[in-house]
Design an enzyme around this catalytic site. Structure first.
Site, mmCIF file in Angstrom:
data_model
loop_
_atom_site.group_PDB
_atom_site.id
_atom_site.type_symbol
_atom_site.label_atom_id
_atom_site.label_comp_id
_atom_site.label_asym_id
_atom_site.label_seq_id
_atom_site.Cartn_x
_atom_site.Cartn_y
_atom_site.Cartn_z
ATOM 1 C CG ASP A 256 -2.256 0.814 0.972
ATOM 2 O OD1 ASP A 256 -2.304 1.404 -0.108
ATOM 3 O OD2 ASP A 256 -3.040 0.505 1.662
ATOM 4 C CD GLU A 605 -20.070 6.621 4.500
ATOM 5 O OE1 GLU A 605 -19.828 5.706 5.516
ATOM 6 O OE2 GLU A 605 -21.053 6.549 4.066
#
Length: 864
Positions: A256, A605
């Site tokens: 990542d 979110e």
């Protein structure tokens, strides 16, 4: 697409597409120097001109359409795609996405003979982490809380992206984030997940295993967090023992982005002393490609004896295999995927599919007194709420840019042309005040054009010749997350910006100036500094009221300095007034029906966000309640006595128990993509019969979730990764709305199912035949769900999904649905094997259109 003169004139053997791939890899590996190898082991792969190898950006995104790369078809957010429970249509959707991906790659390479970020063929999609807790902001990117549903849709996405050609992959897919990764966002760089191996193998790993063994996914992304004390990108259990060992995975592992930097930074994992030891450890644990720049230190790792060139070569073989699998070093004519025309991008066929998937994703959760569908001849509709006319909300996160968006308000206006439509925004999503944007009161300079002047510099000091000067008329919102350019000719790092304009106040009173940036900024009004942020981690308020006089002009200037990897600059100017609930009620009281479009927003979110709102933290939720201001507005609308239809836009689930009394129908439309508004209107009008099913549990409230979580973990609440008490598989109480729930305008009755055998061996398939009757007067689609319960085993899940099928059933007609349960359906964790194994014993097979046992029928089964 190697730039060679002809298919028959190859300078080096690796350029010859007719040779075996392994032979080509070994030839190229022997030609590359150590520095060249290292340069190709990061996401921004360096060109090797002497070997005709172009630069290449490995990082690309296609979560629900090609993202961050200009115009593209935007399908519903992943959680909405999961709510379709439709594997064939999911596969078709990702075949279209990969068509657009190849077309974009072909165009960008033809134009520049290289590809940068968001231009390549390697897509870091899908996100198959388990949505274990509704507080996780990135849960919207997943296929929900169930391992089997996630695996089924994930494999379809991989196959759609990678294609079915025996020689060349269409694109690469990537299974992420491996593993035990699902929030919180705010501590993901330092969090150490500690769970039982039972939860690891029964919940967190099955989807990854399916994508590796069934989907042949060509890339796996290791996660930010640690697992059992080791960062995931250098984890013995996950990478060495399971992925490369038990599963024998031969594809690439990619980190990542900047995850390796967390290894050596004390404020994060801090498990490694420096960059060279980090790079060496990640490489030895088979992290082949880094998204980031820590692998620039691999030369130091070599010099220190921490690794050898043979270690580099192990990873390089997998990386080079990716180049050859995709045909990126082959003559263009030899790869048939290169003939996909650019006209497929945003094509009519793809737009129709975006609408179809939005329709299929909608879940009718409640429909008291059959309020829906609405009468086509209805006279007056009130459309209220912060999400009613917000097209950007519908795009979710990790999104592309559609050529057009149909909002919910647009869809209703089009669908009901003869009705009077009353629109009232009513409130913001979470702000208890109403906002009126004042951006239209800006001029770039005295007597200039409308908007603000934006000047970018390719340095941190506002010096020299500007890299870009423009006037922004629409509003200030710049974001370089993932390396997107802020503007033409502007670099991705070390930038600065001056945003200025003359503001003519339309009233006397407080005008709210609201800058929000990821780095350092200073805000000036008439040359006076009124706000400053001194660093990326500095806490700061988001709103600055300035007293102004009506008609007076004020010189506003925002100076931004980039310090971090990403740039985020927004600047809003608005008036704030208390929400007048009574006034909203008064304006809509005469409507025949009130459609309230509320819920949440991707601005609240999502991934590692800066959010200053009650109930939210770092992109996650700290509460699962509907924001208070919306609850109050809903209660006020209820006082009209008119039917209220709640159109819920969301990427997660909410605890709506306290709000249930204030609406008659609940329509969950997720973040529905570019055609979301049309799909909503189709369902409201009855032109589409809703058929979606919940991929997540809707708990009554947060207490119902937290009170049942494991108390043995050192982490509590959201940070507790144990599955006890979580999701329909381990929850023993009745939720507000269960996983698999979804109503229809049709009525389906399940007959008595039959098993082909009542006793099977552990290695046998089991066939279940389920009769389904549509007793209503309209055609509909139903999702037949099959659950397995292992009896007399207190450690097993309460029940777990093992098969499903969406089926169209015409009105007043019966259909027989045949489903197969594979031997995997009866595999559960075994401590001695430290893996899933076939478990003999007594089982109950449950079937129906929900996970709620009160709505399921059952059969007994013996497994030998």
């Amino acid at each position: 697409m190697c730039a060679v003169s002809s298919a028959q004139n190859f300078k080096y053997p690796f350029q010859n597409p007719k040779l075996p791939v392994d032979q080509r890899i070994e030839n190229l590996l022997g030609l590359l120097t150590v520095d060249e190898k290292i340069g190709m082991m990061m996401d921004n792969s360096k060109a090797v001109p002497r070997l005709d190898i172009p630069g290449y950006g490995w990082w690309n995104e296609a979560l629900h359409g090609v993202a961050r790369a200009g115009t593209a078809t935007v399908f519903p957010q992943a959680i909405g795609l999961a709510a379709t429970w439709d594997v064939p249509e999911h596969l078709k959707t990702f075949e279209m996405i990969s068509d657009e991906a190849r077309a974009k790659y072909n165009k960008s390479f033809d134009e520049s003979q290289k590809t940068g970020r968001y231009e390549g063929l390697t897509f870091w999609t899908p996100n198959i982490n388990i949505f274990r807790d509704p507080r996780w902001g990135r849960g919207q990117e997943t296929y929900g809380e169930d391992p089997y549903l996630t695996a089924s849709l994930g494999v379809a996405a991989v196959k759609g992206l990678q294609g079915n050609d025996p020689k060349y992959f269409k694109t690469h897919a990537c299974a992420k984030h491996f593993a035990v990764h699902s929030g919180p966002e705010w501590n993901r760089h330092s969090y150490n997940a500690e769970i039982s191996h039972r939860d690891l193998y029964e919940t967190y790993l099955p989807a990854f295993k399916a994508l590796v063994l069934e989907g042949n996914v060509r890339e796996v992304m290791c996660a930010y967090n640690a697992f059992d004390g080791q960062p995931c990108c250098a984890n013995n259990t996950l990478l060495t023992e399971i992925l490369r060992g038990k599963w024998n995975y031969d594809g690439m592992v990619v980190s990542d982005c900047w995850a390796l930097a967390d290894f050596y930074q004390k404020q994060y994992h801090g498990t490694h002393p420096d960059e060279k030891s980090t790079a060496a450890d990640a490489l030895k644990h088979s992290t082949d490609l880094e998204c980031g720049d820590t692998y620039n230190n691999l030369n130091k790792s070599l010099a220190s004896g921490l690794i050898t060139e043979k270690d580099l070569d192990i990873s390089m073989r997998r990386i080079l295999k990716g180049w050859f699998e995709l045909g990126m070093l082959d003559p263009k004519s030899s790869v048939h995927w290169n003939s996909i025309p650019y006209s497929v991008v945003d094509s009519d066929e793809h737009k129709k599919q975006a609408l179809k998937m939005a329709q299929k994703s909608i879940v009718l959760m409640k429909n008291d007194k059959n309020v829906l569908p609405l009468n086509k001849n209805i006279k007056k509709i009130a459309v209220v709420g912060p999400n009613a006319d917000d097209g950007l909300m519908q795009l979710g996160n990790y999104n592309g840019t559609p050529s057009s968006i149909v909002t919910i308000l647009d869809g209703i206006k089009t669908k009901f042309p003869n009705a009077e439509i009353i629109y009232e925004k009513g409130t913001e999503v979470a702000d208890p005040s109403s906002r009126t944007s004042l951006y239209q009161s800006f001029l770039s300079q005295k007597k200039g054009e409308k908007g603000m002047k934006v000047t970018f510099f390719n340095n941190n000091e506002f010096k020299g010749t500007p890299a870009n000067i423009s006037v922004n008329k629409a509003g200030i919102n710049y974001n370089s997350f993932g390396g997107t350019q802020l503007a033409p000719n502007v670099g991705r790092e070390n930038t600065s910006a001056i945003i200025s304009g003359v503001f003519k106040s339309p009233y006397t009173g407080d005008v709210i100036l609201s800058p929000s940036t990821s780095d350092v900024y200073t805000l000036f009004v008439d040359g006076k500094e009124i706000a400053t942020r001194k660093g990326p981690d500095a806490r700061h308020p988001s709103e600055f009221p300035v007293k102004m006089e009506k008609g007076k002009e004020y010189q506003i200037e925002l100076r931004h300095t980039q310090k971090g990897k990403y740039v985020s600059i927004t600047f809003d100017v608005y008036r704030k007034d208390p929400v007048n609930f009574a006034a909203v009620r008064e304006r809509v009281k005469d409507a025949n029906v009130i459609v309230f479009a509320g819920g949440l927003s991707p601005s609240l979110e999502g991934e590692e966000m800066m959010v200053n709102a009650e109930g939210f933290k770092g992109g996650d939720k700290t509460s699962i309640d509907l924001p208070k201001v919306q609850r109050e507005l809903l209660a006020e609308l209820r006082k009209t006595g008119k039917p209220v239809v709640f159109v819920l836009c969301i990427g997660s689930s909410l605890g709506l128990e306290q709000d249930e009394k204030n609406y008659d129908a609940l329509l969950n439309v997720w973040y529905g993509g570019q055609s979301g508004g049309t799909a909503v209107a189709d369902v409201l009008a009855g032109d589409y019969n809703p058929s979606g099913k919940l991929p997540v549990t809707f708990y009554k409230n947060l207490e119902q979730l937290d009170n049942n979580l494991s108390k043995t973990s050192k982490h509590q609440g959201f940070e507790n990764y144990d599955m006890q008490g979580r999701t329909y598989r381990y929850m023993k109480e009745k939720p507000l709305y269960p996983f698999g729930h979804g109503l229809s305008y049709s009525k389906f009755i399940y007959g008595n199912a039959k098993l082909n055998k009542n006793t099977i061996n552990a290695n046998e398939n089991l066939t279940i035949t389920v009769p389904v009757t549509n007793t209503s007067g309209r055609d509909g689609e139903e999702v037949v769900e099959i659950y397995v319960k292992r009896n007399n085993d207190p450690l097993a899940p309460v029940k777990t999904l093992r098969a499903f099928q969406r089926v169209a059933v015409p009105s007043n007609t019966s259909k027989t649905v045949e489903l197969t349960l594979s031997p995997d359906s009866f595999m559960f964790y075994d401590e001695k094997a430290d893996d899933l194994v076939s478990k003999p014993g007594d089982y109950t097979i449950l079937y129906g259109g929900t996970s709620d046992e009160s709505g399921l029928k059952s059969l007994k089964l013996q497994v030998k």
